[in-house]
Design a protein around this motif. Structure first.
Motif, PDB file in Angstrom:
ATOM      1  N   ILE A   1       2.220  -1.745 -11.487  1.00 25.21           N
ATOM      2  CA  ILE A   1       1.008  -2.869 -10.752  1.00 25.21           C
ATOM      3  C   ILE A   1       1.437  -2.937  -9.747  1.00 25.21           C
ATOM      4  O   ILE A   1       0.632  -3.707  -7.940  1.00 25.21           O
ATOM      5  CB  ILE A   1       0.452  -4.156 -11.782  1.00 25.21           C
ATOM      6  N   PHE A   2       2.734  -3.727  -8.729  1.00 28.93           N
ATOM      7  CA  PHE A   2       3.353  -4.122  -7.935  1.00 28.93           C
ATOM      8  C   PHE A   2       3.720  -2.778  -7.026  1.00 28.93           C
ATOM      9  O   PHE A   2       3.502  -3.443  -5.774  1.00 28.93           O
ATOM     10  CB  PHE A   2       4.326  -5.162  -8.236  1.00 28.93           C
ATOM     11  N   VAL A   3       4.397  -1.734  -7.518  1.00 30.45           N
ATOM     12  CA  VAL A   3       4.375  -0.289  -6.732  1.00 30.45           C
ATOM     13  C   VAL A   3       2.919   0.148  -6.019  1.00 30.45           C
ATOM     14  O   VAL A   3       2.866   0.216  -5.187  1.00 30.45           O
ATOM     15  CB  VAL A   3       5.353   0.018  -7.818  1.00 30.45           C
ATOM     16  N   SER A   4       2.166  -0.107  -6.718  1.00 29.45           N
ATOM     17  CA  SER A   4       0.482   0.031  -6.675  1.00 29.45           C
ATOM     18  C   SER A   4       0.055  -0.802  -5.478  1.00 29.45           C
ATOM     19  O   SER A   4      -0.475  -0.454  -4.602  1.00 29.45           O
ATOM     20  CB  SER A   4      -0.812   0.184  -7.498  1.00 29.45           C
ATOM     21  N   VAL A   5       0.366  -1.931  -5.347  1.00 32.26           N
ATOM     22  CA  VAL A   5       0.400  -3.133  -4.129  1.00 32.26           C
ATOM     23  C   VAL A   5       1.107  -2.345  -3.738  1.00 32.26           C
ATOM     24  O   VAL A   5       0.776  -2.638  -1.917  1.00 32.26           O
ATOM     25  CB  VAL A   5       0.179  -4.393  -4.714  1.00 32.26           C
ATOM     26  N   LEU A   6       2.558  -2.367  -3.028  1.00 34.73           N
ATOM     27  CA  LEU A   6       3.166  -1.729  -2.323  1.00 34.73           C
ATOM     28  C   LEU A   6       3.121  -0.250  -1.364  1.00 34.73           C
ATOM     29  O   LEU A   6       2.804  -0.822  -0.047  1.00 34.73           O
ATOM     30  CB  LEU A   6       4.788  -1.699  -2.759  1.00 34.73           C
ATOM     31  N   LEU A   7       2.334   0.071  -1.907  1.00 33.98           N
ATOM     32  CA  LEU A   7       2.264   1.615  -1.405  1.00 33.98           C
ATOM     33  C   LEU A   7       1.439   1.956  -0.407  1.00 33.98           C
ATOM     34  O   LEU A   7       1.769   2.166   0.466  1.00 33.98           O
ATOM     35  CB  LEU A   7       1.918   2.446  -2.757  1.00 33.98           C
ATOM     36  N   THR A   8       0.189   1.608  -0.996  1.00 30.68           N
ATOM     37  CA  THR A   8      -1.447   0.949   0.316  1.00 30.68           C
ATOM     38  C   THR A   8      -1.075  -0.009   1.299  1.00 30.68           C
ATOM     39  O   THR A   8      -1.128   0.488   2.114  1.00 30.68           O
ATOM     40  CB  THR A   8      -2.278   1.129  -0.433  1.00 30.68           C
ATOM     41  N   SER A   9      -0.737  -1.057   0.503  1.00 29.13           N
ATOM     42  CA  SER A   9      -0.023  -1.871   1.784  1.00 29.13           C
ATOM     43  C   SER A   9       0.649  -1.304   2.963  1.00 29.13           C
ATOM     44  O   SER A   9       0.368  -2.750   4.033  1.00 29.13           O
ATOM     45  CB  SER A   9       0.086  -3.384   1.031  1.00 29.13           C
ATOM     46  N   GLY A  10       1.691  -0.934   2.939  1.00 28.58           N
ATOM     47  CA  GLY A  10       2.428  -0.604   3.481  1.00 28.58           C
ATOM     48  C   GLY A  10       1.918   0.191   4.861  1.00 28.58           C
ATOM     49  O   GLY A  10       1.863   0.202   5.629  1.00 28.58           O
ATOM     50  N   TRP A  11       0.590   1.221   4.513  1.00 31.12           N
ATOM     51  CA  TRP A  11       0.454   1.525   5.218  1.00 31.12           C
ATOM     52  C   TRP A  11      -0.993   1.111   6.231  1.00 31.12           C
ATOM     53  O   TRP A  11      -1.253   1.473   7.023  1.00 31.12           O
ATOM     54  CB  TRP A  11      -0.481   3.102   4.684  1.00 31.12           C
ATOM     55  N   MET A  12      -1.422   0.069   5.173  1.00 31.38           N
ATOM     56  CA  MET A  12      -2.920  -0.821   5.426  1.00 31.38           C
ATOM     57  C   MET A  12      -2.028  -1.898   6.639  1.00 31.38           C
ATOM     58  O   MET A  12      -2.253  -1.739   7.784  1.00 31.38           O
ATOM     59  CB  MET A  12      -3.056  -1.228   4.434  1.00 31.38           C
ATOM     60  N   LEU A  13      -0.931  -1.943   6.882  1.00 32.64           N
ATOM     61  CA  LEU A  13       0.079  -2.371   7.573  1.00 32.64           C
ATOM     62  C   LEU A  13       0.191  -2.156   8.982  1.00 32.64           C
ATOM     63  O   LEU A  13      -0.237  -3.255   9.997  1.00 32.64           O
ATOM     64  CB  LEU A  13       0.791  -3.498   7.474  1.00 32.64           C
ATOM     65  N   LEU A  14       0.357  -0.956   9.039  1.00 35.64           N
ATOM     66  CA  LEU A  14       0.745  -0.252   9.788  1.00 35.64           C
ATOM     67  C   LEU A  14      -0.454   0.212  10.516  1.00 35.64           C
ATOM     68  O   LEU A  14      -0.731  -0.142  11.961  1.00 35.64           O
ATOM     69  CB  LEU A  14       1.590   0.720   9.438  1.00 35.64           C
ATOM     70  N   PHE A  15      -1.945  -0.015   9.538  1.00 38.04           N
ATOM     71  CA  PHE A  15      -2.878   0.495  10.490  1.00 38.04           C
ATOM     72  C   PHE A  15      -3.370  -0.452  11.996  1.00 38.04           C
ATOM     73  O   PHE A  15      -3.643  -0.966  12.657  1.00 38.04           O
ATOM     74  CB  PHE A  15      -4.248   0.765   9.546  1.00 38.04           C
ATOM     75  N   LEU A  16      -3.159  -2.341  10.534  1.00 37.56           N
ATOM     76  CA  LEU A  16      -3.593  -3.075  11.418  1.00 37.56           C
ATOM     77  C   LEU A  16      -2.464  -3.497  12.401  1.00 37.56           C
ATOM     78  O   LEU A  16      -3.300  -3.927  13.425  1.00 37.56           O
ATOM     79  CB  LEU A  16      -3.281  -4.424  10.555  1.00 37.56           C
ATOM     80  N   LYS A  17      -1.695  -3.477  12.534  1.00 43.11           N
ATOM     81  CA  LYS A  17      -0.446  -3.161  13.708  1.00 43.11           C
ATOM     82  C   LYS A  17      -1.380  -2.272  14.754  1.00 43.11           C
ATOM     83  O   LYS A  17      -1.575  -2.560  16.320  1.00 43.11           O
ATOM     84  CB  LYS A  17       0.976  -3.048  13.331  1.00 43.11           C
TER      85      LYS A  17
END
Length: 383
Positions: free
Chosen positions: A23-39
Motif C-alpha cells: 500500500i505505502f510503496v504504491s504511494v511512494l512510487l507514483t508520488s516521487g515522479w509526480m513531485l518531479l513533474f510539479l517541480k
C-alpha cells in the motif's frame, strides 16, 4: 471448533505485512515522479499553484517512506523467524538483489532524500530538483529489483536447483525476466490509481470544508489525470497477463475476491466518469460541483489502497503451495511454531499496523485542514 494450521497462520501473517507494505510503496512510487513533474511545471510556468501542490504531497511522500522502511524491518523479522530455511535456499538469487536494494535505499536516504526533504530552501533550485529526480529514480529501481525477485519466484529461470540451494548461471534471465514488464505496468497502474484517488479525495474533502485555493483545485485535476492513466494502464496486464500474474478467476475460493476487484474497479470508474463530466464537460472546479460528487470522491479517497491489497493477495496466492514455483514449497522452509504464539504475534502486528494507518490518515487530513507552511526562502534558493 475450527482449527487453523500454524502454516496457514504464518502465511496470512506474512501476507498481511506484505500487503501493508504494498500500500505505502504504491504511494511512494507514483508520488516521487509526480513531485518531479510539479517541480518542473513550477520552473516552467512560475505559477505558485504548482509549488503549493508540491508542498503538501512531499510530506505525504516522506510519511510513506518512513512507514515503508518500518514495515520492511518487520518483514525481515518474519522471514527470519517463520521461514529461516528460505534464505539459505534462495540466497544465491535473493542475496545480491536484496543487497543492491538496501544499498540503493541507504544511498537514496542519505544523499537524495536528505536534499529533497531537509534542504529545501537551503540549496539551489536546480540541485533540489535533481534530488527529487534521483529520489524518484531510486525508489523505482528498488521496486524493480523486488519485482525481479518476485518474477523469478513465480517462474524460475537462469538458475539450477541443487540439493542444498539454488545456483545462478544466467543473471540476465533474472534481471530481465519476461514477466517484469507486466508487473511494472501493474504496479505503476495500481500506484497511479491509489495516488490519483488520494489527490481527488482530499481536495473533495477540503471543498466541503471551505473554498479551495488554486493549488487545491489543481491537485484535484492532477489526481483525476493520474487515476484515468492508472485505470487505462491497469487493463493491459489485467487482460493480457491475468493467468501469469494472478490466481485464476475460476479458482474455487478466490472467485469472490475477483468479483470484489471488478466491483471496486466499477465504482472507481463511475467516480472518474462523473468527475470528468463536471470538470471537462461542465467546466467546473471541484468546489462548484454537486455535493454528492464531493462526498463520493472523499469517500473513495483510499479505495486505491484496497485495490492494491486485493491485487497483492491474488498475486501472492498464485504460487501456493510453493514459494518458488515448482521448486521450493512453503512447507519445506517453514519453521514449526506453536499456534498460540502465531495468533498472538499476528494480533500484535495487526494492532501495530492499524495504529500506523490511523496515524498516517490523521496526519494526512491534519495537513489538508490547516495547510502547509511554506519553506523559508534564502537568497538564490528554491521555494
Amino acid at each position: 471448533m475450527l482449527e487453523i494450521s500454524p502454516l496457514l497462520l504464518a502465511e496470512w501473517q506474512f501476507f498481511g505485512s506484505l500487503g501493508f507494505l504494498s500500500i505505502f510503496v504504491s504511494v511512494l512510487l507514483t508520488s516521487g515522479w509526480m513531485l518531479l513533474f510539479l517541480k518542473l511545471a513550477w520552473r516552467r510556468t512560475g505559477q505558485e499553484a504548482w509549488i503549493g501542490v508540491y508542498r503538501y504531497w512531499v510530506r505525504v511522500f516522506a510519511l510513506a517512506m518512513m512507514v515503508s522502511m518500518a514495515v520492511i524491518v518487520s518483514l525481515m523479522i518474519q522471514v527470519g523467524t517463520l521461514w529461516p530455511a528460505l534464505l539459505m535456499k534462495i540466497a544465491g538469487v535473493a542475496g545480491p538483489l536484496a543487497c543492491l536494494a538496501v544499498l540503493l535505499a541507504f544511498a537514496c536516504k542519505l544523499i537524495f532524500l536528505n536534499g529533497m526533504l531537509y534542504r529545501q530552501g537551503k540549496m539551489k533550485e536546480g540541485w533540489h530538483t535533481a534530488s527529487v529526480f534521483m529520489s524518484a529514480l531510486s525508489v523505482t529501481a528498488i521496486v524493480y529489483l523486488v519485482l525481479a525477485l518476485q518474477s523469478w519466484m513465480n517462474a524460475p529461470q537462469g538458475t539450477i536447483k541443487t540439493e542444498s540451494n539454488i545456483v545462478v548461471y544466467d543473471w540476465m534471465a533474472i534481471v530481465f525476466h519476461h514477466e517484469i514488464v507486466w508487473r511494472l505496468l501493474l504496479v505503476f497502474a495500481g500506484s497511479s490509481l491509489s495516488m490519483g484517488f488520494m489527490m481527488m479525495g482530499v481536495s473533495a474533502w477540503q471543498a466541503r470544508q471551505r473554498p479551495l485555493s488554486r493549488a487545491e483545485n489543481l491537485s484535484f485535476r492532477i489526481g483525476l489525470v493520474m487515476a484515468l492513466y492508472g485505470f487505462v494502464v491497469f487493463i493491459v496486464p489485467g487482460f493480457f497477463a491475468q493467468d501469469t500474474l494472478f490466481v485464476a478467476f475460476s479458482t474455487d475460493g478466490w472467485r469472490s475476491v475477483w468479483w470484489g476487484v471488478i466491483l471496486l474497479l466499477g465504482m472507481m470508474m463511475s467516480v472518474l466518469a462523473v468527475s470528468c463530466y463536471y470538470l471537462l464537460g461542465k467546466k467546473r472546479e471541484i468546489g462548484k460541483t454537486p455535493v454528492f460528487l464531493q462526498k463520493w470522491c472523499s469517500g473513495m479517497t483510499f479505495s486505491g489502497w484496497l485495490l492494491v491489497l486485493l491485487m497483492t493477495l491474488l498475486s501472492y496466492v498464485r504460487n501456493l503451495p510453493f514459494i518458488v514455483q515448482g521448486e521450493i514449497a512453503l512447507q519445506e522452509v517453514f519453521r514449526p511454531i506453536g499456534t498460540q504464539a502465531l495468533v498472538l504475534s499476528s494480533v500484535m502486528y495487526l494492532v501495530v499496523y492499524l495504529v500506523i494507518v490511523a496515524s498516517f490518515i490523521q496526519m494526512f487530513y491534519q495537513a489538508a485542514r490547516y495547510g502547509v507552511v511554506p519553506v523559508r526562502k534564502t537568497v538564490g534558493a528554491a521555494a
